[in-house]
Write a protein that holds these residues in place. Structure first.
Motif, PDB file in Angstrom:
ATOM      1  N   ASP A  54       0.657  -1.172   0.297  1.00 24.41           N
ATOM      2  CA  ASP A  54      -0.007  -0.006  -0.240  1.00 24.41           C
ATOM      3  C   ASP A  54       1.096   1.276   0.082  1.00 24.41           C
ATOM      4  O   ASP A  54       2.075   1.318   0.023  1.00 24.41           O
ATOM      5  CB  ASP A  54      -0.492  -0.265   1.186  1.00 24.41           C
ATOM      6  N   HIS A  55       0.375   2.489  -0.219  1.00 19.01           N
ATOM      7  CA  HIS A  55       1.006   3.536  -0.098  1.00 19.01           C
ATOM      8  C   HIS A  55      -0.184   4.392  -0.408  1.00 19.01           C
ATOM      9  O   HIS A  55      -1.673   4.435   0.543  1.00 19.01           O
ATOM     10  CB  HIS A  55       1.166   3.845  -1.503  1.00 19.01           C
ATOM     11  N   PHE A  56      -0.329   5.834  -0.651  1.00 21.46           N
ATOM     12  CA  PHE A  56      -0.845   6.640   0.146  1.00 21.46           C
ATOM     13  C   PHE A  56      -2.329   7.373  -1.086  1.00 21.46           C
ATOM     14  O   PHE A  56      -2.834   7.851  -1.154  1.00 21.46           O
ATOM     15  CB  PHE A  56      -0.581   7.837   0.074  1.00 21.46           C
ATOM     16  N   ALA A  98       9.713   3.367  -4.861  1.00 20.13           N
ATOM     17  CA  ALA A  98      11.555   3.363  -4.022  1.00 20.13           C
ATOM     18  C   ALA A  98       9.425   3.150  -2.612  1.00 20.13           C
ATOM     19  O   ALA A  98       9.858   1.987  -2.226  1.00 20.13           O
ATOM     20  CB  ALA A  98      12.070   4.824  -3.061  1.00 20.13           C
ATOM     21  N   ASP A  99       8.991   3.794  -1.769  1.00 19.99           N
ATOM     22  CA  ASP A  99       8.062   2.751  -0.663  1.00 19.99           C
ATOM     23  C   ASP A  99       6.348   2.487  -1.523  1.00 19.99           C
ATOM     24  O   ASP A  99       5.597   3.551  -1.609  1.00 19.99           O
ATOM     25  CB  ASP A  99       8.057   4.890  -0.075  1.00 19.99           C
ATOM     26  N   ASN A 100       6.173   1.417  -1.536  1.00 15.77           N
ATOM     27  CA  ASN A 100       7.560   0.123  -0.959  1.00 15.77           C
ATOM     28  C   ASN A 100       7.026  -1.066  -2.720  1.00 15.77           C
ATOM     29  O   ASN A 100       7.203  -1.679  -2.532  1.00 15.77           O
ATOM     30  CB  ASN A 100       7.035  -0.288  -0.461  1.00 15.77           C
ATOM     31  N   ALA A 104      -1.608  -1.213   4.261  1.00 21.22           N
ATOM     32  CA  ALA A 104      -2.279  -0.152   5.652  1.00 21.22           C
ATOM     33  C   ALA A 104      -1.352  -0.579   6.026  1.00 21.22           C
ATOM     34  O   ALA A 104      -1.056   0.143   7.183  1.00 21.22           O
ATOM     35  CB  ALA A 104      -3.437  -0.767   6.204  1.00 21.22           C
ATOM     36  N   GLU A 105       0.117  -0.401   6.163  1.00 26.34           N
ATOM     37  CA  GLU A 105       1.404   0.114   6.756  1.00 26.34           C
ATOM     38  C   GLU A 105       1.589   1.221   6.649  1.00 26.34           C
ATOM     39  O   GLU A 105       1.686   2.073   8.431  1.00 26.34           O
ATOM     40  CB  GLU A 105       2.317  -0.689   5.367  1.00 26.34           C
ATOM     41  N   GLU A 106       1.426   2.142   6.015  1.00 29.98           N
ATOM     42  CA  GLU A 106       1.234   3.734   5.400  1.00 29.98           C
ATOM     43  C   GLU A 106       0.430   4.341   6.715  1.00 29.98           C
ATOM     44  O   GLU A 106       0.408   5.301   7.673  1.00 29.98           O
ATOM     45  CB  GLU A 106       1.655   4.402   4.738  1.00 29.98           C
ATOM     46  N   GLN A 107      -1.020   3.364   7.344  1.00 31.82           N
ATOM     47  CA  GLN A 107      -1.337   3.678   8.075  1.00 31.82           C
ATOM     48  C   GLN A 107      -1.594   3.339   9.551  1.00 31.82           C
ATOM     49  O   GLN A 107      -2.203   2.632  10.945  1.00 31.82           O
ATOM     50  CB  GLN A 107      -3.025   3.419   7.833  1.00 31.82           C
ATOM     51  N   ARG A 149      11.581  13.639  -2.131  1.00 28.18           N
ATOM     52  CA  ARG A 149      10.451  12.704  -2.945  1.00 28.18           C
ATOM     53  C   ARG A 149       9.741  11.580  -1.548  1.00 28.18           C
ATOM     54  O   ARG A 149       8.704  11.536  -2.215  1.00 28.18           O
ATOM     55  CB  ARG A 149      11.156  11.624  -3.343  1.00 28.18           C
ATOM     56  N   TYR A 150      10.426  11.325  -0.613  1.00 29.65           N
ATOM     57  CA  TYR A 150       9.322  10.516   0.544  1.00 29.65           C
ATOM     58  C   TYR A 150       8.636  10.961   0.651  1.00 29.65           C
ATOM     59  O   TYR A 150       7.762  11.906   1.230  1.00 29.65           O
ATOM     60  CB  TYR A 150      10.696  10.646   1.885  1.00 29.65           C
ATOM     61  N   HIS A 151       7.303   9.931   0.332  1.00 28.71           N
ATOM     62  CA  HIS A 151       5.793  10.313   0.895  1.00 28.71           C
ATOM     63  C   HIS A 151       5.947  11.492   0.478  1.00 28.71           C
ATOM     64  O   HIS A 151       4.463  12.040   0.586  1.00 28.71           O
ATOM     65  CB  HIS A 151       5.696  10.679   1.823  1.00 28.71           C
ATOM     66  N   GLN A 152       6.086  11.591  -1.273  1.00 30.29           N
ATOM     67  CA  GLN A 152       5.436  12.823  -1.728  1.00 30.29           C
ATOM     68  C   GLN A 152       5.171  12.066  -3.293  1.00 30.29           C
ATOM     69  O   GLN A 152       5.571  11.149  -3.307  1.00 30.29           O
ATOM     70  CB  GLN A 152       6.653  14.013  -1.852  1.00 30.29           C
TER      71      GLN A 152
END
Ligand SMILES: [Zn+2]
Length: 549
Positions: free
Chosen positions: A317-319, A336-338, A370-373, A489-492
């Motif tokens: 998962d991501h955002f 990259a993530d992930n 749901a890692e990002e959560q 870039r991270y979380h963008q």
């Protein structure tokens, strides 16, 4: 100098061939990882948002790949999926939060500026009118002879506490500068809920939390996702308050926050009930939904050992897509993530499926949601291993591995806490990789990725990732690359796939994890948390319950 470099490189490649040769496994292919990353990070997958079309497409893609390699399904009802029941909770604007002293003027707090709160009990309305008790750090840690509660009953109360843990340089006391789980805010909410508190107020101190209030505000302002209630005790108001607000609150009881901080450093500390109530009315929008973990396996060849498995994990998962933002800049691609970790997981799946003969123990693959959560998909997996066809005895996790060349270092933080570490060291040597120690143990990174969800239920678990030193570069270059990534870039939405990405390092990390898996899958002993480790008790409990004996 040059000669030394050449010699090292030839060892690197020999090591790779030896490992592959022993097991007759096909080679790890960086270009196959590229294909996965390119697709998973494409516009079509819309940032793989949980509970969004793109997240579902990612899960389906991973399952389809697993199947095409010949991996067996390890999910529900003969499928590749494990349903993860979840609930979205959004605190509504009608919510009120007031400190009411026994005498004097009440203090009404301003949402987001003064406090953030979420109703973890997942009800639309919660009404609280209960006394506030300062409990120091709110820690009960028998292994450090530390107990902030001293028998005080928190039932029906509101806990007020500091984030982090008692200040110390002594490595035998809360691991010195390193953060243990007792210092994490998630522990604070869990422990106070276990003790029956209605609400908990964490005092935000920027220097101790290692991030500013804006981070708290941003991550708690919108809808928060939780696993559906499963009997685990929860708070009606899991909250953070600004340090200045805490100062005013304790002053209402004639106390001084700095003095309380000093008192909290002592083993003799006892809870202090303030002559102040929290009066709160919490309105929440509740939104149940489901997400999916994707699970596959290779059956072990030894009838006595195939009930045990080496588990590989990576979150998919991501955002997702933020439709309130303009098209063209509203997809969080998460290359990259992930997507990288998923590409590695898939390549591991492909190679393990082709490994003949199969190892004595089984091999499990889990692409988690749901890692990002807040590591929720892996939490569900860890809490429900009994549903799995084989029991994990070791978890190797992959999260965000930069595709920027061939690393000469590997990070395996957490491995040193297990009996598996000598094998990790030996394998790193075979690969000519230097083990890079955690550069900021005080940040508690161990508790921020999916391996932790397995670790805390007693399964030795750690992430495999690249260090900072890459072939043909110095470590400063690697650090500059990491900094550039975090800043830009991270979380963008800018974490996109680029054709210039080099996946040789990701393939090497997959091969390294494969070699570890081979050894763990055929070793006589099961990896253990070292004696005295915070997860030792969980592992004992797990073994007593019959899992991974
Ligand atoms: Zn992330």
């Amino acid at each position: 100098m040059r000669k030394v470099v050449t010699v090292c490189l030839s060892i690197l490649f020999v090591a790779g061939i030896v490992v592959a040769g022993k097991s007759h496994a096909p080679k790890f292919d960086p270009e196959k990882i590229r294909v996965h990353v390119k697709y998973l990070a494409s516009d079509e997958l819309e940032g793989r948002g949980m509970n969004q079309k793109g997240g579902d497409m990612a899960a389906d893609y991973i399952a389809t790949q697993f199947k095409s390699y010949g991996l067996k399904p390890a999910g529900e009802n003969g499928s590749y999926f494990q349903t993860v029941p979840m609930v979205g909770v959004k605190t509504l604007a009608a919510t009120t939060f007031t400190f009411v002293p026994a005498s004097g003027t009440p203090l009404e707090l301003k949402a987001l500026d003064d406090y953030v709160t979420t109703n973890e009990r997942q009800t639309e309305t919660a009404v609280i009118d209960a006394p506030i008790v300062f409990v120091g750090y709110g820690i009960s840690a028998p292994e450090y002879q530390w107990d902030d509660y001293k028998g005080y009953d928190l039932k029906g109360k509101v806990a007020l506490l500091f984030v982090n843990e008692p200040v110390s340089d002594d490595p035998k006391f809360f691991k010195g500068k390193a953060l243990t789980y007792y210092g994490r805010w998630t522990y604070k909410f869990e422990e106070t809920a276990r003790r029956g508190a209605f609400a908990t107020l964490i005092i935000h101190q920027e220097d101790l939390a290692s991030y500013p209030w804006t981070v708290v505000r941003n991550s708690w302002g919108g809808e928060k996702s939780f696993l559906k209630l499963d009997g685990t005790p929860k708070l009606e108001a899991a909250s953070w308050i600004q340090q200045d607000v805490a100062r005013k609150l304790v002053a209402m009881g004639g106390l001084d926050l700095d003095k309380l901080f000093q008192e909290a450093q002592s083993r003799d500390f006892k809870p202090i009930q303030l002559p102040v109530n929290l009066k709160a009315h919490i309105d929440s929008a509740i939104h149940p939904f489901t997400s999916r973990n994707v699970l596959a396996m290779v059956q072990g060849s030894d009838p006595a050992k195939k009930g045990q498995a080496i588990l590989y994990t990576a979150h998919y998962d991501h955002f997702g897509i933020d439709k309130s933002k303009p098209a063209g800049a509203n997809i969080y691609h998460g290359a990259a993530d992930n997507a990288t970790g998923c590409g590695i997981l898939l390549e591991l799946g492909r190679v393990w499926a082709d490994t003949k003969p199969a190892p004595p123990r089984s091999i499990l693959f889990a692409a988690v949601t749901a890692e990002e959560q807040g590591l929720l998909g892996s939490e569900y997996l860890g809490k429900h291993t009994a549903q799995l066809p084989t029991q994990p005895i070791l978890d190797l996790n992959y999260d965000d591995l930069p595709p920027i060349g061939i690393p000469e270092e590997v990070e395996v933080t957490g491995a040193e806490r297990t009996t598996f570490y000598p094998t990790v060291e030996e394998t790193a040597k075979e690969f000519n990789l230097t083990i890079r120690p955690d550069s900021r143990p005080e940040a508690g990174h161990y508790y921020r990725s999916d391996h932790f969800s397995l670790g805390r239920v007693g399964i030795p678990a750690f992430s495999v990732s690249e260090g900072m030193k890459y072939k043909d570069h110095d470590a400063a270059w690697g650090q500059a690359e990491a900094k550039d990534y975090v800043e830009h870039r991270y979380h963008q939405p800018t974490d996109v796939y680029e054709p210039s990405m080099d996946f040789h390092g990701d393939a090497l990390m997959a091969e390294f994890g494969y070699a570890l898996g081979q050894k763990a899958a055929s070793a006589s002993a099961v990896p253990m948390w070292l004696s005295g480790d915070e997860f030792e008790a969980a592992q004992k409990q797990r073994q007593m319950s019959g899992a991974n004996k």
